[in-house]
Motif scaffolding. Structure first.
Motif, PDB file in Angstrom:
ATOM      1  N   ALA B 264       0.838  -1.202   0.000  1.00  0.00           N
ATOM      2  CA  ALA B 264       0.000   0.000   0.000  1.00  0.00           C
ATOM      3  C   ALA B 264       0.872   1.250   0.000  1.00  0.00           C
ATOM      4  O   ALA B 264       0.577   2.230  -0.698  1.00  0.00           O
ATOM      5  N   SER B 265       1.986   1.221   0.757  1.00  0.00           N
ATOM      6  CA  SER B 265       2.869   2.385   0.790  1.00  0.00           C
ATOM      7  C   SER B 265       3.512   2.614  -0.568  1.00  0.00           C
ATOM      8  O   SER B 265       3.671   3.753  -1.009  1.00  0.00           O
ATOM      9  N   ALA B 266       3.900   1.508  -1.233  1.00  0.00           N
ATOM     10  CA  ALA B 266       4.502   1.643  -2.564  1.00  0.00           C
ATOM     11  C   ALA B 266       3.487   2.252  -3.525  1.00  0.00           C
ATOM     12  O   ALA B 266       3.822   3.112  -4.350  1.00  0.00           O
ATOM     13  N   LEU B 267       2.225   1.802  -3.425  1.00  0.00           N
ATOM     14  CA  LEU B 267       1.169   2.377  -4.267  1.00  0.00           C
ATOM     15  C   LEU B 267       1.018   3.875  -4.002  1.00  0.00           C
ATOM     16  O   LEU B 267       0.936   4.681  -4.931  1.00  0.00           O
ATOM     17  N   ALA B 268       0.989   4.233  -2.705  1.00  0.00           N
ATOM     18  CA  ALA B 268       0.800   5.639  -2.350  1.00  0.00           C
ATOM     19  C   ALA B 268       1.980   6.476  -2.817  1.00  0.00           C
ATOM     20  O   ALA B 268       1.802   7.561  -3.386  1.00  0.00           O
TER      21      ALA B 268
END
Lengths: 264, 295
Positions: B264-268
């Motif tokens: 999720a952090s990579a997506l954000a």
């Protein structure tokens, strides 16, 4: 003549498009029937139920509290930024300062919410605070993204008004602090009020960031409303809409009044 | 001497707040996005390990993972397309409105402007909810269509991508109109008369005079609509169906459902790099450029 007909038609259709859904919402809030879409007759039943719904009332109070506190903090810090950017020459890493104070305006709420949540979790791992998320963490997040909105309003106002007034006051023997409190602040006061109203509304209306940073005992009004209407319709929410729309529109009118007052 | 202290206080109080509560959270997103995921709480490993000296324990696996899976890239593209279509519709509706408001006489102009922006002050969530009521199978729009004899049975208007576009155009329209109006309001209406006197017809006047002069407003309005719409979560959730997945939903589920924090952090963080960074760079370049050209 033909062109003025086109003009009024475009404006009429545009306004119709903007107001039609709001009117529909208000209209259905007076429907007696529990099934929202089937008209049964005029009634104030759902307004009654709304005022006895403890969950909604409680979340409303929480929302107002968070909005008032975060608007106040965001206004203080936003005024400082607006003032610094226009009047203070020496800001260390000025570009970084501008980056910090303007990026929250364009950053998608979802990303902001996620970053705040992960920050609070990490902070808790390191220093043991905040041990659980709730009203305090929502407040901090709301201040962070409301600052930017206040800052641009103040910045615009300070760029507008003549610096000579401040300099004249200094020549007349006012010191720096006195100029600020007696001259600058009173002149930008309407913009400060406008900024506070804007920040208050944004905080009151926020769902995404609050959903990320909420915790036990901190269900804000948008969170409760969203859980009620995510999958269907709710007659109580209809009644709430009518009241809330009315209140917020009045706040909006005040905002216009203060933000326009000294423009001409 | 006293004012120096004062200035410091003014500059550094918000500076401190924003570094602590805005910059560090963004840095943490980046940190987690390059951490190795594992089962546990928190569901990732530290990026610094201390056994027999400092070891850096990072990975780009999470980025490889999201950029090689069409599930993620496809949803991001869906969001970009959605944002593009919505921006175009906002522009098509917003431009004539902004233009005619800007060319009204001054009293009417202020009233119209307030009327356009006021809905924006009312609750966002409830304005989206209003469309849910309108587009129901037995909602107003279907009733009108049935009575006009356009359809013989109620259409499924809700829970698809068209309802999502409708909701977005409706809620974001004021964000398009305001900057457009700001620029259209500034320019001299006599230019339109002049171009007519010089023999240009309506279309030529529009494309050669009005449109080029309003480009900055169009750019500003489009950015204000486009960027938040790419990250929009609520409107697809309320009005959309399962026919299209969007970036916001994927990010939400990766974090809350799959509990894949590094993913999720990579997506954000990818979202920040793709959407926000170009704007910030553009803004800095533009302000330098305009400073230079003014002197």
């Amino acid at each position: 003549m033909k062109s003025s007909l086109i003009k009024s038609t475009v404006i009429f259709l545009g306004l119709f498009f903007l107001y039609f859904p709001i009117l529909v919402l208000i209209f259905y809030s007076f429907n007696e029937n529990k099934r929202v879409m089937v008209w049964k007759g005029f009634s104030l039943r759902w307004y009654n139920e709304l005022f006895t719904n403890e969950q909604i009332i409680e979340s409303f109070i929480i929302s107002i509290k968070i909005a008032a506190f975060s608007a106040t903090f965001a206004t203080i810090l936003g005024v400082m930024i607006g003032y610094s950017l226009v009047r203070i020459r020496k800001i260390p890493f000025r570009s970084f300062y501008i980056f910090l104070s303007s990026t929250p305006l364009v950053l998608p709420e979802l990303i902001l919410g996620l970053s705040m949540l992960l920050f609070f979790i990490s902070l808790n791992n390191v220093i043991g605070f905040p041990s659980s998320r709730g009203q305090l963490t929502i407040f901090i997040s709301h201040v962070t993204f409301c600052i930017a909105f206040v800052a641009i309003i103040i910045q615009a106002r300070l760029t507008d008004f003549n610096k000579n007034i401040e300099e004249a006051a200094m020549d007349l023997g006012y010191n720096y602090t006195k100029v600020l409190y007696k001259i600058t602040l009173p002149i930008i006061l309407p913009s400060i009020i406008a900024g506070w109203l804007l920040a208050f509304t944004i905080s009151l209306d926020d769902l995404v960031v609050a959903s990320f940073t909420t915790g036990p005992g901190a269900n804000t009004l948008p969170i409760v409303v969203f859980s009620k209407v995510r999958l269907g319709l709710s007659p109580e929410v209809n009644a709430l809409s009518a009241i809330l729309m009315f209140a917020l529109i009045i706040i909006g009118l005040f905002y216009f009044y203060f933000n326009k007052k000294f423009k001409h | 001497m006293k004012n120096k202290l004062f200035e410091k206080y003014f500059v550094f109080s918000p500076y401190f707040w924003l570094v602590l509560f805005f910059f560090i959270p963004l840095a943490i997103i980046f940190k987690i996005s390059i951490s190795i995921s594992e089962w546990g709480m928190p569901p990732y490993q530290d990026i610094f390990l201390f056994d027999n000296g400092l070891k850096i324990n990072t990975t780009f696996e999470n980025y490889v993972y999201i950029f090689s899976d069409f599930y993620y890239i496809g949803s991001f593209l869906n969001s970009m397309i959605l944002a593009l279509i919505s921006t175009i519709f906002c522009l098509l509706i917003g431009f004539p409105l902004a233009f005619y408001i800007a060319t009204s006489n001054i009293r009417l102009r202020n009233i119209l402007l307030v009327l356009v922006v006021i809905p924006f002050w009312s609750s966002f969530l409830l304005r989206v909810y209003a469309w849910k009521i309108i587009l129901q199978n037995n909602g107003i729009l279907n009733v009108i269509l049935l009575n006009l004899g356009i359809t013989s049975e109620p259409l499924q208007l809700l829970y698809n991508q068209y309802a999502v576009i409708m909701g977005i155009v409706y809620t974001y329209l004021p964000l398009m109109i305001l900057p457009l109006y700001g620029y259209l309001n500034k320019f001299d209406l006599n230019l339109i008369e002049a171009s007519k006197d010089l023999g240009l017809n309506r279309f030529k006047t529009f494309f050669k005079v009005i449109l080029p002069l309003s480009v900055p407003g169009i750019v500003a309005g489009s950015l204000l609509v486009f960027i938040p719409v790419v990250g929009e979560f609520i409107i697809p959730e309320m009005l959309g169906g399962s026919d299209r997945l969007y970036y916001g939903k994927i990010l939400w589920e990766e974090f809350f459902v799959n509990r894949n924090w590094p993913g999720a952090s990579a997506l954000a963080f990818s979202g920040i790099i793709i959407l926000v960074l170009p704007i910030v760079i553009f803004q800095i370049l533009y302000s330098r450029w305009s400073q230079k050209n003014e002197i």
